[in-house]
Write an enzyme that holds these catalytic residues in place. Structure first.
Site, short mmCIF file in Angstrom:
data_model
loop_
_atom_site.label_atom_id
_atom_site.label_comp_id
_atom_site.label_asym_id
_atom_site.label_seq_id
_atom_site.Cartn_x
_atom_site.Cartn_y
_atom_site.Cartn_z
N CYS A 62 -4.28 -3.00 4.24
CA CYS A 62 -3.98 -2.52 5.59
C CYS A 62 -4.91 -3.13 6.63
O CYS A 62 -5.03 -4.35 6.72
CB CYS A 62 -4.01 -0.99 5.62
SG CYS A 62 -3.14 -0.29 7.04
N GLU A 114 0.85 -1.19 0.00
CA GLU A 114 0.00 0.00 0.00
C GLU A 114 0.89 1.24 0.00
O GLU A 114 1.95 1.27 0.60
CB GLU A 114 -0.88 -0.02 1.26
CG GLU A 114 -1.74 1.20 1.46
CD GLU A 114 -2.35 1.27 2.85
OE1 GLU A 114 -3.42 1.86 2.98
OE2 GLU A 114 -1.76 0.71 3.80
N LYS A 161 -9.85 0.00 -1.83
CA LYS A 161 -10.07 -0.32 -0.42
C LYS A 161 -11.51 -0.02 -0.03
O LYS A 161 -12.00 1.09 -0.22
CB LYS A 161 -9.10 0.50 0.45
CG LYS A 161 -9.12 0.15 1.92
CD LYS A 161 -8.04 0.95 2.66
CE LYS A 161 -7.98 0.59 4.13
NZ LYS A 161 -6.93 1.36 4.84
#
Length: 553
Positions: A422, A310, A371
């Site tokens: 994440c 990321e 995301k």
């Protein structure tokens, strides 16, 4: 397990009690509110200092079960101590002690948030501790029922269900399950996911507490010869939980695929914001070219796919020609598809997307994942108009991140990969949705939290997810910890923090589904409903007992 008899309450002080003693003197005047509050504080609240200190010890024990300490047996031991401290109390006192335990637990376990600011750290810890309020009250009530270790364990699942969903999508960090990612309890994840691991961990703790209660009764000769038998049975049941986990098979086989994970590292403090973005991208480009050079020299096997972390490029490669050419040159040099973590603008330019982009060495950027669970107060700002006036730090979030609307199952070279970004790895649904991929990927940027406990805790979650879904997991982090985790949860390779790193490994790609995949969220909801049912039964029994006592008086 036997029905327990609660100790009778002493008669209340007052005119009735005085008359019962044969006196007719007026009751002594009640102390003022301030005096009562001061006395309560000196006694450690209504629970008293011994129980309060026991709750604090339980919370600290549970904290030490998590990375980086990894004293995993302390998780069920902490649950046992907390249960013993709350047992027999009123719901109100249990709620207060639950909050105390929550604060003592969450403050150290979330210490990495202090890198953002001490206020953010302590506020988040306090908010998370609030979820232990109903947990504490519930444990105090259900420990009055027969079989209470089962009900207390179900309440832990219910607490985590609520904490992982409300508000703003929840924050399921530091679940009991995430302390058990390399223990005999870990394989239960393949049957019922993280919720089942939480349940068996809490159940083991409840059984230890039950054994302690029964042993204490045997020592006091309250139940004659029955209590030692109950204590032994509870310990045997706890041992069976651990032994049963060892009997659950975890997969290690699959179609071999050679993969590479690139950790480019981040620059040191002192660079300006714009310069740092370019430096991070250049680091990942350079390390990828080093990988290509090692392949040509025969030093490492040729990978079939490469994963970047990321935020490897915070420069939008669709809008920034320099970023595009830098990425494409590195991908073309290594000669295989690369999953690139990048920030991109939405078409209207008003928001930002956190993407994992499949970058082909010939055709360039293709399919991508956005995301789906951006971080509240980090990647988007609820109540923006109000909060930006009150807290100037929120000016660092000039635009909100957009939320993706589909799961991250992507074709990457010879396999499909399931991508989460994440802290999405902490959420059951997001990970479950990408489990159909042959491999799973966690793209993350831990630079802000480097050299704290948070990167290690995140890796522990990835290890549990590998077992839960029977998939190899590739963890790519800008500054560490990057890792390759086998489908049995073993760490096959792991980077140090704040160093460039290249990991190349042949791993099994798998397509079969685990029982946890097939059951989905059902175990969590069923166990939470079990806890809620026990709580209702305990409240009903307490109300009936109170009514009978009133009739007797």
């Amino acid at each position: 397990m036997a029905q327990e008899t609660l100790p009778e309450r002493p008669p209340a002080e007052g005119s009735g009690a005085v008359a019962a003693r044969g006196g007719d003197a007026a009751a002594p005047p009640r102390p003022g509110r301030a005096a009562r509050l001061g006395g309560a504080l000196r006694r450690g609240g209504r629970a008293g200092w011994p129980r309060t200190l026991l709750v604090a010890a339980a919370a600290l024990a549970m904290w030490l079960a998590f990375p980086p300490f990894d004293l995993t047996p302390l998780a069920p031991a902490g649950v046992a101590l907390l249960t013993l401290a709350l047992r027999g109390l009123t719901a109100r006192t249990g709620a207060w002690l639950g909050f105390v335990g929550g604060v003592v637990f969450f403050v150290p376990v979330l210490e990495g948030i202090g890198r953002i600011g001490t206020d953010a750290w302590l506020v988040l810890a306090a908010v998370q501790a609030l979820y232990f309020v109903p947990l504490g009250a519930g444990i105090a009530l259900v420990t009055r029922l027969p079989g209470w270790p089962v009900w207390t364990a179900a309440l832990w699942v219910g607490e985590e269900l609520l904490r992982g969903r409300v508000p703003f999508g929840g924050f399921p960090w530091a679940r009991l399950a995430f302390s058990q990612t390399a223990t005999p309890l870990t394989p239960y994840a393949s049957w019922g996911g993280a919720p089942l691991v939480t349940f068996v961990t809490a159940l083991a703790g409840g059984l230890l507490a039950y054994a302690a209660v029964a042993a204490h009764r045997a020592y006091g000769a309250r139940d004659g010869r029955r209590s030692p038998v109950l204590a032994a049975a509870a310990l045997a049941a706890a041992a069976a939980l651990f032994g049963g986990g060892l009997l659950i098979p975890t997969p290690t086989s699959g179609r071999p695929v050679t993969v590479a994970v690139v950790q480019g590292d981040v620059p040191r403090i002192g660079l300006d914001w714009q310069g740092q973005r370019k430096a991070v991208l250049n680091n990942h480009v350079r390390v990828t070219r080093e990988l290509a050079a090692k392949v040509r020299a025969g030093e490492v096997a040729r990978p079939e796919l490469v994963v970047w972390p990321e935020n490897a490029s915070d420069l939008d490669p669709y809008a920034n020609p320099e970023a595009y050419h830098a990425i494409h040159g590195a991908v073309k040099d290594v000669g295989v598809p690369v999953l690139v973590g990048a920030l991109t603008d939405t078409p209207d330019g008003e928001r930002v997307e956190n993407r994992g982009i499949v970058w082909d060495p010939e055709t360039g950027p293709g399919d991508y994942y956005v995301k789906r669970h951006p971080v509240p107060f980090g990647e988007y700002l609820p109540f923006r108009e109000i909060l930006t006036r009150l807290i100037t730090r929120f000016e660092r979030i000039p635009r909100d991140f957009a939320k993706g609307d589909r799961s991250g199952v992507l074709r990457l070279g010879p396999v499909t990969v399931g991508d989460v970004i994440c802290f999405e790895v902490a959420y059951d649904r997001e990970v479950r949705d990408v489990a159909p991929g042959d491999l799973m990927v966690v793209q993350t940027n831990n630079a802000t939290y480097g050299r704290t406990s948070l990167p290690a805790q995140q890796l522990a979650m990835s290890r549990l997810r590998a077992v839960e879904h029977g998939r190899t997991i590739l963890v790519a982090a800008t500054s560490g910890i990057s890792a390759i985790v086998g489908p049995d949860g073993r760490v096959l390779d792991r980077s140090r923090e704040f160093v460039p790193d290249i990991q190349v490994r042949t791993v099994p790609a798998r397509t079969s589904a685990t029982l946890s995949d097939r059951l989905g969220a059902a175990p969590e909801w069923l166990l939470a409903a079990l806890g809620l049912g026990a709580l209702c039964a305990a409240a009903w029994a307490a109300r009936n007992n109170s009514a009978r006592n009133d009739e007797g008086n």
